[in-house]
Design an enzyme around this catalytic site. Structure first.
Site, PDB file in Angstrom:
ATOM      1  N   GLY A   1      33.889  34.218  52.273  1.00 24.52           N
ATOM      2  CA  GLY A   1      32.806  34.729  52.807  1.00 24.52           C
ATOM      3  C   GLY A   1      32.043  35.622  52.152  1.00 24.52           C
ATOM      4  O   GLY A   1      32.210  36.121  51.188  1.00 24.52           O
TER       5      GLY A   1
ATOM      6  N   HIS B   1      28.494  32.484  45.189  1.00 23.41           N
ATOM      7  CA  HIS B   1      29.068  31.467  45.855  1.00 23.41           C
ATOM      8  C   HIS B   1      28.048  30.312  45.881  1.00 23.41           C
ATOM      9  O   HIS B   1      28.429  29.032  46.001  1.00 23.41           O
ATOM     10  CB  HIS B   1      29.428  32.021  47.332  1.00 23.41           C
ATOM     11  CG  HIS B   1      30.405  33.032  47.305  1.00 23.41           C
ATOM     12  ND1 HIS B   1      29.965  34.419  47.780  1.00 23.41           N
ATOM     13  CD2 HIS B   1      31.631  33.141  47.349  1.00 23.41           C
ATOM     14  CE1 HIS B   1      30.836  35.016  47.653  1.00 23.41           C
ATOM     15  NE2 HIS B   1      32.053  34.528  47.359  1.00 23.41           N
TER      16      HIS B   1
HETATM   17  P1  AMP Z   1      35.519  35.271  47.000  1.00 19.36           P
HETATM   18  O1  AMP Z   1      34.782  34.965  47.990  1.00 19.36           O
HETATM   19  O2  AMP Z   1      35.219  36.743  46.203  1.00 19.36           O
HETATM   20  O3  AMP Z   1      36.873  34.929  46.893  1.00 19.36           O
HETATM   21  O4  AMP Z   1      34.924  34.228  45.868  1.00 19.36           O
HETATM   22  C1  AMP Z   1      34.780  32.844  46.114  1.00 19.36           C
HETATM   23  C2  AMP Z   1      34.563  32.246  44.769  1.00 19.36           C
HETATM   24  O5  AMP Z   1      33.543  32.501  44.336  1.00 19.36           O
HETATM   25  C3  AMP Z   1      35.853  32.437  43.485  1.00 19.36           C
HETATM   26  O6  AMP Z   1      35.734  31.088  42.927  1.00 19.36           O
HETATM   27  C4  AMP Z   1      34.743  33.429  42.714  1.00 19.36           C
HETATM   28  O7  AMP Z   1      35.198  33.399  41.319  1.00 19.36           O
HETATM   29  C5  AMP Z   1      33.332  32.885  43.004  1.00 19.36           C
HETATM   30  N1  AMP Z   1      32.559  33.977  42.703  1.00 19.36           N
HETATM   31  C6  AMP Z   1      32.329  35.438  43.008  1.00 19.36           C
HETATM   32  N2  AMP Z   1      31.504  35.986  42.617  1.00 19.36           N
HETATM   33  C7  AMP Z   1      31.038  35.371  41.602  1.00 19.36           C
HETATM   34  C8  AMP Z   1      30.130  35.392  40.423  1.00 19.36           C
HETATM   35  N3  AMP Z   1      29.153  36.345  40.537  1.00 19.36           N
HETATM   36  N4  AMP Z   1      29.475  34.226  39.868  1.00 19.36           N
HETATM   37  C9  AMP Z   1      30.090  33.004  40.181  1.00 19.36           C
HETATM   38  N5  AMP Z   1      31.126  32.837  40.903  1.00 19.36           N
HETATM   39  C10 AMP Z   1      31.596  33.821  41.819  1.00 19.36           C
END
Ligand code: AMP
Length: 280
Positions: free
Chosen positions: A31, A37
Site C-alpha cells: 500500500g 507501484h
Molecule cells: P512495497 O509496497 O514497497 O512493498 O513495494 C511493492 C512493489 O513495488 C515491490 O515490487 C517494489 O519493488 C515496487 N516498487 C517500489 N518502489 C518502486 C519504484 N520506485 N519503482 C519501481 N517499483 C517500485
C-alpha cells in the site's frame, strides 16, 4: 473494482477469470501506492487480461524495532489508484487471514536471505518469501510483477519460485524515480526537507558507478570505493552497505559484468533507503 478480503475469494476470482480465458497478473504491495507501484499495475494490465493488486502490510517482514506500526497507510487512495491503472480487484486481507492462528509454516530461502538487506534486517526476507508464496498460491497468478527497486528481494523470490517450482512467472519492472533521481519509495514521506536532499546521495552514487562502468572501469574495488567517497562527502548519511554482487546469488563479484547488481542501502536520519542499478 472489487475489494476481496479472503484467500478463498481471491482464489475463486482467479479461477473464474481463468475459466473465461484470461491470464492472471498479480501485483503485491504494502500500500501507500505511488508512481512506482502504478508502473507495475500498468505493466500487469498491459500483459494480463485480469489483474489483482494486493495491499497488505506484512508484519513478518518487519523487525521488532522497525516501522510496522507507523508504516504509511492510505487504503482509499490506493484503491482509487489501482482502479485507475487497470486493476480488476484489490486483495486486502487481514493479518489473521494470511497468518492463521497457530500457523508455523514459513518459507526460508537459505543463504540468499542472509545477504544485503537480509544481513541488516534479520528475518526480513523470510517474511517476504513467506507472504509472497502465500499470495502466489492464493492468486494462482500467471505473472507477478515486482520492482527492480528491491533488487535483492527479486533475487530471493526468483530462487523461491524456482525451488518450489511455482507456476508464476516473476516479471521485474524498472525503478521509477523523481525528476532529481530519488527512487520513489513509500518511506520517502518520512524524510524532512533536509533529509530529502541528503537522500539524493544514493541515486548519485548509483549514477556515478554506472558512468564509471560505461567509461570502462569494471573492477569491483574501484567501483565501490568511488561510491564510498561519494557517501563520505555526505556524513549526515550512515551507509548500511555498498555492494557489487551477482544478481542471482547476491554474492560479491570481483569484476562487473553485464547483469551484475550494484546496490546501496543507507540510513537517512531514522529512514533506511535503498537504490541500485543493473550493470550493462
Ligand atoms: P512495497 O509496497 O514497497 O512493498 O513495494 C511493492 C512493489 O513495488 C515491490 O515490487 C517494489 O519493488 C515496487 N516498487 C517500489 N518502489 C518502486 C519504484 N520506485 N519503482 C519501481 N517499483 C517500485
Amino acid at each position: 473494482m472489487e475489494i476481496l478480503r479472503t484467500v478463498a475469494e481471491l482464489r475463486a476470482w482467479s479461477r473464474r477469470e481463468r475459466n473465461e480465458g484470461q491470464t492472471i497478473g498479480l501485483v503485491p504491495t504494502m500500500g501507500a501506492l505511488h508512481e512506482g507501484h502504478a508502473s507495475l499495475i500498468r505493466a500487469a494490465a498491459a500483459s494480463c487480461g485480469s489483474v489483482a493488486v494486493s495491499i497488505f502490510v506484512n508484519p513478518t517482514q518487519f523487525g521488532p524495532n522497525e516501522d510496522f506500526a507507523r508504516y504509511p497507510r492510505s487504503f482509499d487512495a490506493d484503491c482509487a489508484l489501482a482502479a485507475a491503472e487497470g486493476a480488476d480487484v484489490v486483495f486486502a486481507p487481514s493479518v489473521d487471514e494470511i497468518y492463521p492462528a497457530g500457523g508455523t509454516t514459513f518459507v526460508d530461502v537459505v543463504g540468499l536471505s542472509q545477504r544485503l538487506d537480509g544481513k541488516s534486517r534479520p528475518g526480513h526476507f523470510r517474511g517476504v518469501a513467506t507472504v509472497v508464496a502465500k499470495l502466489l498460491i492464493a492468486a494462482e497468478a500467471d505473472r507477478a510483477f515486482f520492482g527492480q527497486k528491491d533488487a535483492a528481494q527479486v533475487a530471493v523470490l526468483r530462487r523461491m519460485v524456482a525451488d518450489l517450482r511455482l507456476a508464476t512467472e516473476i516479471v521485474v519492472c524498472p525503478i521509477i524515480r523523481e525528476a532529481d533521481g530519488l527512487a520513489l519509495s513509500s518511506r520517502n514521506v518520512y524524510l524532512s526537507e533536509e533529509e530529502r536532499e541528503w537522500a539524493l546521495t544514493l541515486s548519485r552514487s548509483v549514477r556515478q558507478v554506472e558512468a564509471l562502468v560505461a567509461a570502462g572501469e569494471r573492477r569491483a574495488g574501484k567501483l565501490t570505493q568511488a561510491a564510498r567517497v561519494t557517501f563520505a562527502e555526505m556524513p549526515q548519511i550512515r551507509v548500511d552497505y555498498i555492494a557489487l554482487v551477482d544478481w542471482a546469488t547476491l554474492e560479491p563479484v570481483e569484476v562487473a559484468a553485464p547483469g551484475t547488481l550494484f546496490a546501496v542501502a543507507a540510513w537517512v536520519g531514522n529512514t533506511r533507503l535503498i537504490d541500485n542499478a543493473i550493470m550493462s
